[in-house]
Design an enzyme around this catalytic site. Sequence first.
Site, PDB file in Angstrom:
ATOM      1  N   ASP A   1       0.791  -1.383  -0.157  1.00  0.00           N
ATOM      2  CA  ASP A   1      -0.034   0.141   0.135  1.00  0.00           C
ATOM      3  C   ASP A   1       0.821   1.414  -0.130  1.00  0.00           C
ATOM      4  O   ASP A   1       0.296   2.444   0.001  1.00  0.00           O
ATOM      5  CB  ASP A   1      -1.184  -0.020   1.137  1.00  0.00           C
TER       6      ASP A   1
ATOM      7  N   CYS B   1       2.512 -14.601 -18.198  1.00  0.00           N
ATOM      8  CA  CYS B   1       1.931 -15.760 -18.930  1.00  0.00           C
ATOM      9  C   CYS B   1       1.459 -15.141 -20.508  1.00  0.00           C
ATOM     10  O   CYS B   1       0.450 -15.179 -21.085  1.00  0.00           O
ATOM     11  CB  CYS B   1       0.553 -16.243 -18.231  1.00  0.00           C
TER      12      CYS B   1
END
Length: 406
Positions: free
Chosen positions: A283, A354
Amino acid sequence: MRLHRNLVFAVVDALHYIFNEGEYADKVVEKVLKYDKRWGARDRGFIAETTYDMVRWKRLYTEIAEVKAPYTRPNLFRLFAVWAVLKGIKLPDWKQIEPTPERRIKGRFDELSKIRKFNESIPDWMDELGAKALGEDLWTKEIHALNQQADVILRVNTLKSTKENVKAALLEAGIETEVIRGYPDALQLKERANVFVTDAFQNGWFEVQDASSQLVAPFLDVQPGQRVVDTCAGAGGKTLHLAAQMQNKGQLIAMDIYDNKLKELKRRAKRNGAHNVETRTIDSTKVIKKLHGSADRVLIDAPCTGLGVLRRNPDAKWKLQPEFLEKIMVTQQQILQDYSKIVKPGGKMVYATCSILPQENIKQVNKFLSSEAGQDFKLTAQKNIYASKSGFDGFYMALLEKAPSA
């Protein structure tokens, strides 16, 4: 095959949500399957597989049916009629299905099948991009392979079971599997089945994970007792594989910018018996800075176009836009620059995607190596995995080693 009205209507509904409302196919199928609790496995299979099939071949079918977006309900029934004719299924005499010119459909199919962008049902820009990046020959083979339905592959969780035990437990549940040569933890289903309802899954004996994806964790060469950081962990498919390879020994920090994904990872880790996993939400930049120079191994399973996994996400063909590639390449390089700082001297890092595009893969690695952040690293191994050669998802992985401190 006899078509049932409620099943066909469910498929048409699903196509409306996907094509007109821009919803994700997997979520839509999940939603539509809840329409009727009385549907059996065969009914549910028909809805899911027909929907995915029509999403996969959307361009070809819309071209044959001569319909354009936004698709009206009569248009969606026309698409369904094209699908049925090409599958050799007799059309019922329903008012929603207008008289269908079967010979014309078949003739149009023969004509369009000679043109790759129609035959493989892809947008013009994607066809041009693939041919330019991989060359005409490899792209033709690859996009054809990426249009086949993906097999269901399991990864045995070695923290809790063995391949033999999982195989036997699934066989008892009526599910046949076979081993895949060269993939030590993988089992392939002989026929599609819902493995998630089995006791073996509930007990954390296996996860569903494509065979290509199962090569990433071993490529990182983790050892029990090390500090390993998975920087883009998501819901943790590869994190859990790393935990098993580490035999639950050492510290495995799973990080992501999405807190909800890490919550899912925690749930899965508990089921898997992976006790050495610790999650941290990215964060702020402080989260990364705190880890600078501290990890033996770092995995960067970077966000990407996902062109290597179109077999299981066929709707990505229609959701992806050419400008997304430019945007994601900036993100990938930024991630490499920032997260590589976590590797300690003498440590190793794997950059994986991927995707099958060199601009997301080796070109990103080379750009990193020629930058200031990459000057202490060297590329020691890489793998380009193509669906047309392996039969599994398209993937890329690069192993980089950081020089030991002087």
